[in-house]
Write an enzyme that holds these catalytic residues in place. Sequence first.
Site, short mmCIF file in Angstrom:
data_model
loop_
_atom_site.label_atom_id
_atom_site.label_comp_id
_atom_site.label_asym_id
_atom_site.label_seq_id
_atom_site.Cartn_x
_atom_site.Cartn_y
_atom_site.Cartn_z
N PRO A 24 -24.60 -43.85 -18.65
CA PRO A 24 -24.91 -43.14 -19.89
C PRO A 24 -23.91 -43.51 -20.98
O PRO A 24 -22.70 -43.48 -20.75
CB PRO A 24 -24.76 -41.66 -19.50
CG PRO A 24 -23.88 -41.66 -18.28
CD PRO A 24 -24.15 -42.94 -17.57
N THR A 26 -23.23 -42.88 -25.23
CA THR A 26 -23.51 -42.40 -26.58
C THR A 26 -23.47 -43.57 -27.54
O THR A 26 -22.51 -44.35 -27.53
CB THR A 26 -22.42 -41.36 -26.95
OG1 THR A 26 -22.63 -40.22 -26.13
CG2 THR A 26 -22.48 -40.97 -28.41
N HIS A 176 -24.48 -33.63 -17.27
CA HIS A 176 -23.18 -34.21 -17.64
C HIS A 176 -22.08 -33.19 -17.37
O HIS A 176 -21.71 -32.40 -18.24
CB HIS A 176 -23.21 -34.61 -19.12
CG HIS A 176 -22.07 -35.47 -19.54
ND1 HIS A 176 -21.00 -35.76 -18.71
CD2 HIS A 176 -21.83 -36.14 -20.70
CE1 HIS A 176 -20.16 -36.55 -19.36
NE2 HIS A 176 -20.64 -36.80 -20.56
N ASN A 179 -16.03 -35.84 -17.63
CA ASN A 179 -15.31 -36.36 -18.81
C ASN A 179 -14.80 -35.30 -19.80
O ASN A 179 -14.71 -35.56 -21.00
CB ASN A 179 -16.22 -37.35 -19.57
CG ASN A 179 -16.59 -38.54 -18.69
OD1 ASN A 179 -16.08 -38.67 -17.58
ND2 ASN A 179 -17.47 -39.40 -19.16
N TYR A 181 -16.07 -32.42 -20.78
CA TYR A 181 -17.02 -31.61 -21.55
C TYR A 181 -17.23 -30.24 -20.88
O TYR A 181 -16.51 -29.89 -19.95
CB TYR A 181 -18.32 -32.40 -21.76
CG TYR A 181 -18.07 -33.63 -22.62
CD1 TYR A 181 -17.64 -33.48 -23.95
CD2 TYR A 181 -18.20 -34.92 -22.10
CE1 TYR A 181 -17.37 -34.59 -24.73
CE2 TYR A 181 -17.93 -36.03 -22.90
CZ TYR A 181 -17.52 -35.86 -24.21
OH TYR A 181 -17.24 -36.96 -24.99
N ARG A 228 -23.02 -35.66 -12.76
CA ARG A 228 -21.91 -36.62 -12.91
C ARG A 228 -20.57 -35.90 -12.95
O ARG A 228 -20.43 -34.87 -13.63
CB ARG A 228 -22.09 -37.41 -14.21
CG ARG A 228 -21.03 -38.46 -14.39
CD ARG A 228 -21.25 -39.34 -15.60
NE ARG A 228 -20.76 -40.67 -15.28
CZ ARG A 228 -20.38 -41.58 -16.16
NH1 ARG A 228 -20.47 -41.36 -17.44
NH2 ARG A 228 -19.93 -42.75 -15.77
N ASN A 235 -5.65 -36.37 -18.95
CA ASN A 235 -5.45 -36.66 -20.37
C ASN A 235 -6.71 -37.24 -21.00
O ASN A 235 -6.64 -38.12 -21.85
CB ASN A 235 -4.25 -37.59 -20.58
CG ASN A 235 -2.95 -36.91 -20.21
OD1 ASN A 235 -2.85 -35.69 -20.29
ND2 ASN A 235 -1.97 -37.69 -19.76
#
Length: 364
Positions: A24, A26, A176, A179, A181, A228, A235
Amino acid sequence: MSKQHLLTPYHKNIDLKNRVVMAPMTRSRADNEGKVPTDDLHGLYYEQRASAGLIITEGSQVSAEATGYINTPGIYTEAQVEGWKKVTKRVHDQGGTIFIQLWHVGRISHPDFHDGALPVSASAINPEAKSFTPEGFKDTVTPKAMTIEDIKRTVKDFQNAAKNAIEAGFDGVEIHSSNGYLFQQFFNGCSNTRTDEYGGSIENRARFFFEVLDAIKEVIPQERIAARFNPSAHNVFGITVDEDTIPTFEYIIKKLNDYNLAYVHLSEPFTDVSDVPFAVSEIAKHFRPLYNGTLMINNEFDKEKGNKVLEDGDADLVAYGKLFISNPDLVERFEQDVDLAEWDEDTFYTTGEKGYTDYPKATE
Ligand SMILES: Cc1cc2nc3c(=O)[nH]c(=O)nc-3n(C[C@H](O)[C@H](O)[C@H](O)COP(=O)(O)O)c2cc1C
């Protein structure tokens, strides 16, 4: 010569013609009022890459509140569903398979996206990151801690988005939960200091994710749902690893054995974590023994590393990101051992066809 592992078909819940997955990404090309994917840009872009065993679309917001970047497409309005229908048709006409990534950025957003209202998260902790707003990069703010009502509403938003995805012709959805989010903001102690049933224990911090998964499962078959994770994200958008982090992901991944998902998608660490206490450096090797279903692995794989991870039995599918931006025919290039084209970072998030639909195939 026997066939490369990457090029062999895969049949378990999903039928894939090969094991090369488009990760995926963006690309910020929905620069229209309704954040609708378009036929001539999104449709063409994904069609060009339909020889992938599976395409996972860019993160697509499940509601206006879920938005955190300019020009990302959504999957919550009728117009967006109509737009995606054209995309899925183009991919299917080429014999491809396509999942949509369902996204809520949580605190990686900015009041500029919400008429001045605060973005939401597990707790009121500023990630001290940057948000990509219509006026350029801005510092993130301290978000609003989600109320129980906010959580319930967001569960519904994901459920509704999954229903819309099937209506739009997608073969499945990827949650999602990676990462840094929204879901990872609940998983990790650095961003979740809640004292209710969504904070504290590992089970509590995973609760919101499983509520969303269960809600989606009510409206679409489990075999069409994926998720995922980036367990050693450190960080990355204000997320750090602590002593509870890996046990949290171990709990989640083991619990996913009780479901019958399309796949679980893991990322190797985005940064070097060899010196980070409690982080795991080899994600596929660590988590493979814990999960009985289909495991997809990502991050900085090339052809050789991809074939090797499959050969070693540490994963079933390999997701490629940046290589798919600049090589729409990545599968054919792997097959015929053709040189790979370099990607141009300057056009990752710009508008129009430049750096999007104008990368040629090797034969062009
Ligand atoms: C331009 C760009 C956009 C990305 N957008 C997303 C996204 O929307 N959702 C997501 O889960 N990961 C996103 N990622 C991460 C990729 O899926 C992938 O994990 C990363 O590129 C590493 O894989 P690679 O080394 O094969 O490129 C993005 C990466 C890039 C380069």
